[in-house]
Design an enzyme around this catalytic site. Structure first.
Site, PDB file in Angstrom:
ATOM      1  N   GLN A 163      -6.257  -3.825   5.509  1.00  0.00           N
ATOM      2  CA  GLN A 163      -7.031  -4.330   6.291  1.00  0.00           C
ATOM      3  C   GLN A 163      -7.064  -5.757   6.439  1.00  0.00           C
ATOM      4  O   GLN A 163      -7.299  -6.566   7.441  1.00  0.00           O
ATOM      5  CB  GLN A 163      -8.592  -3.772   6.195  1.00  0.00           C
ATOM      6  CG  GLN A 163      -8.501  -2.080   6.308  1.00  0.00           C
ATOM      7  CD  GLN A 163      -9.765  -1.732   6.230  1.00  0.00           C
ATOM      8  OE1 GLN A 163     -10.708  -2.005   5.220  1.00  0.00           O
ATOM      9  NE2 GLN A 163     -10.219  -0.497   6.719  1.00  0.00           N
ATOM     10  N   GLY A 204      -0.826 -12.567  12.463  1.00  0.00           N
ATOM     11  CA  GLY A 204       0.566 -12.862  12.087  1.00  0.00           C
ATOM     12  C   GLY A 204       0.587 -13.532  10.546  1.00  0.00           C
ATOM     13  O   GLY A 204       1.632 -13.523   9.636  1.00  0.00           O
ATOM     14  N   TYR A 223       1.283   3.847 -12.062  1.00  0.00           N
ATOM     15  CA  TYR A 223       1.888   3.233 -13.500  1.00  0.00           C
ATOM     16  C   TYR A 223       1.882   4.140 -14.665  1.00  0.00           C
ATOM     17  O   TYR A 223       2.842   4.387 -15.288  1.00  0.00           O
ATOM     18  CB  TYR A 223       0.969   2.070 -13.902  1.00  0.00           C
ATOM     19  CG  TYR A 223       1.401   0.890 -13.171  1.00  0.00           C
ATOM     20  CD1 TYR A 223       2.575   0.427 -12.790  1.00  0.00           C
ATOM     21  CD2 TYR A 223       0.271  -0.177 -12.904  1.00  0.00           C
ATOM     22  CE1 TYR A 223       3.177  -0.508 -12.073  1.00  0.00           C
ATOM     23  CE2 TYR A 223       0.526  -1.455 -12.529  1.00  0.00           C
ATOM     24  CZ  TYR A 223       1.796  -1.495 -12.121  1.00  0.00           C
ATOM     25  OH  TYR A 223       2.236  -2.680 -11.372  1.00  0.00           O
ATOM     26  N   GLU A 224       0.669   5.126 -14.748  1.00  0.00           N
ATOM     27  CA  GLU A 224       0.707   6.039 -15.828  1.00  0.00           C
ATOM     28  C   GLU A 224       0.760   7.500 -15.350  1.00  0.00           C
ATOM     29  O   GLU A 224       0.070   8.345 -15.970  1.00  0.00           O
ATOM     30  CB  GLU A 224      -0.558   5.704 -16.616  1.00  0.00           C
ATOM     31  CG  GLU A 224      -0.624   4.256 -17.065  1.00  0.00           C
ATOM     32  CD  GLU A 224      -1.879   4.040 -18.174  1.00  0.00           C
ATOM     33  OE1 GLU A 224      -2.173   5.003 -18.778  1.00  0.00           O
ATOM     34  OE2 GLU A 224      -2.348   3.169 -18.109  1.00  0.00           O
ATOM     35  N   ARG A 241      -9.427  18.106  -3.576  1.00  0.00           N
ATOM     36  CA  ARG A 241     -10.685  17.436  -3.021  1.00  0.00           C
ATOM     37  C   ARG A 241     -11.870  17.066  -3.994  1.00  0.00           C
ATOM     38  O   ARG A 241     -12.542  16.472  -3.818  1.00  0.00           O
ATOM     39  CB  ARG A 241     -10.813  18.389  -1.643  1.00  0.00           C
ATOM     40  CG  ARG A 241     -11.885  17.936  -0.716  1.00  0.00           C
ATOM     41  CD  ARG A 241     -12.163  18.663   0.497  1.00  0.00           C
ATOM     42  NE  ARG A 241     -10.748  18.538   1.344  1.00  0.00           N
ATOM     43  CZ  ARG A 241      -9.887  19.477   1.722  1.00  0.00           C
ATOM     44  NH1 ARG A 241     -10.122  20.631   1.247  1.00  0.00           N
ATOM     45  NH2 ARG A 241      -9.031  19.235   2.352  1.00  0.00           N
ATOM     46  N   ALA A 242     -11.994  18.317  -4.636  1.00  0.00           N
ATOM     47  CA  ALA A 242     -12.994  18.178  -5.467  1.00  0.00           C
ATOM     48  C   ALA A 242     -13.128  17.237  -6.468  1.00  0.00           C
ATOM     49  O   ALA A 242     -13.835  16.364  -6.996  1.00  0.00           O
ATOM     50  CB  ALA A 242     -13.531  19.582  -6.072  1.00  0.00           C
ATOM     51  N   ARG A 279     -11.308  14.429  -6.240  1.00  0.00           N
ATOM     52  CA  ARG A 279     -11.364  12.913  -5.699  1.00  0.00           C
ATOM     53  C   ARG A 279     -12.919  12.701  -5.565  1.00  0.00           C
ATOM     54  O   ARG A 279     -13.345  11.436  -5.597  1.00  0.00           O
ATOM     55  CB  ARG A 279     -10.732  13.110  -4.444  1.00  0.00           C
ATOM     56  CG  ARG A 279      -9.036  12.921  -4.429  1.00  0.00           C
ATOM     57  CD  ARG A 279      -8.673  12.833  -2.967  1.00  0.00           C
ATOM     58  NE  ARG A 279      -7.262  12.927  -2.866  1.00  0.00           N
ATOM     59  CZ  ARG A 279      -6.366  11.753  -3.298  1.00  0.00           C
ATOM     60  NH1 ARG A 279      -7.132  10.471  -3.404  1.00  0.00           N
ATOM     61  NH2 ARG A 279      -5.030  11.921  -3.284  1.00  0.00           N
TER      62      ARG A 279
END
Length: 290
Positions: free
Chosen positions: A22, A29, A51-52, A152-153, A155
């Protein structure tokens, strides 16, 4: 605790990657140019998601832990501090807006709503898993059938964990900086609730008008934070050498620095690139054949 660290690090890196993108677009540019430093920062941050271990694997690990905790909560067994909200009764209607003028209570209401959404998602995923098993599916096959709901739960739970950690750090901060950090926390919680509005609306926990109110408060938080935005960023005390960006320089001389960067670019060592003599020769030879 190590699992929480990996999970929150992965989610934070993903959110940071979106934030960097963002910022890059907001710079037009110039943000796309290597001179901004943003492409390099993005590459370093987004790699942290894997990474892990790829995030989906860690989400599944978190989901398994949450399913175990949901079973313990249903049996009345004690839970660790990070999931003790599963023991509390499901909140009724959203109280945001009912305690206007009391910022501390407003923050508690926001956290309670995030807990409500997380508790419902964990309960729904656990119930669906049990339903499939009771219908004769193996536990592994039943798990695969509800993987999307489990992720979903997991997250949403991770976002709740970060919100609680943020809140604990703010209320224990020095009194001199606590008001500004409280504004930041308010912005974060209002943003999270607006972003998860569909979860809050799903079971009638809130109304459309309350979501409008949350958005209104979100915009008010942005106005309050704006005067301190530069100071908040500078508080990280990242030196120019590490930032390596002509757009984020401490002295603010962006265009002068951009011009110097362009002059020092390998592409501008000469007025005409050395390779042009070969192109010129080819053009002259082809012109002679016409």
């Amino acid at each position: 605790m190590e699992m929480y660290k990996k999970m929150t690090d992965g989610l934070n890196k993903g959110e940071a990657g979106l934030g960097i993108e963002q910022c890059r677009m907001a710079c037009g540019g110039h943000g796309y140019s290597e001179a901004s430093g943003l492409p390099k920062v993005y590459g370093g941050v987004i790699a942290g998601c894997t990474y892990e271990g790829e995030n989906m694997v860690m989400l599944q690990q978190t989901a398994r832990y949450l399913m175990k905790c949901a079973k313990r909560a249903s049996r009345g067994e004690p839970l660790s501090f990070s999931v003790e909200f599963l023991e509390r009764k499901t909140a009724g209607r959203l109280r945001v807006g009912m305690d206007e003028g009391n910022p501390e209570q407003e923050i508690e209401n926001l956290l309670s709503s995030l807990e409500h959404a997380t508790r419902r998602l964990i309960s729904d995923a656990s119930s669906e898993w049990d339903k499939r098993v009771s219908m004769g599916e193996s536990r592994e096959r039943a798990w695969n059938g509800v993987t999307v709901e489990m992720n979903r739960a997991a997250r949403v739970y991770t976002r709740l964990f970060i919100a609680h950690s943020f809140h604990r750090r703010v209320i224990s901060s020095p009194s001199a900086i606590r008001p500004v950090l409280t504004d930041l926390l308010s912005l974060y919680l209002h943003y999270e609730c607006v972003d998860m509005a569909h979860h809050l609306l799903h079971d009638g926990h809130c109304t459309g008008d309350q979501i409008k109110y949350l958005k209104k408060r979100l915009y008010e938080d942005l106005v309050k934070i704006r005067p301190n935005a530069v100071s908040l960023v500078d508080s990280f005390d990242i030196p120019d050498r590490q930032l390596n960006s002509v757009l984020g320089r401490r002295d603010g001389n962006v265009y002068e620095a951009l011009f110097e960067w362009a002059k020092n670019s390998e592409l501008n060592y000469t007025d005409v690139l050395p390779a042009f003599r070969h192109i010129k020769q080819m053009m002259e030879e082809n012109r002679a054949k016409i």
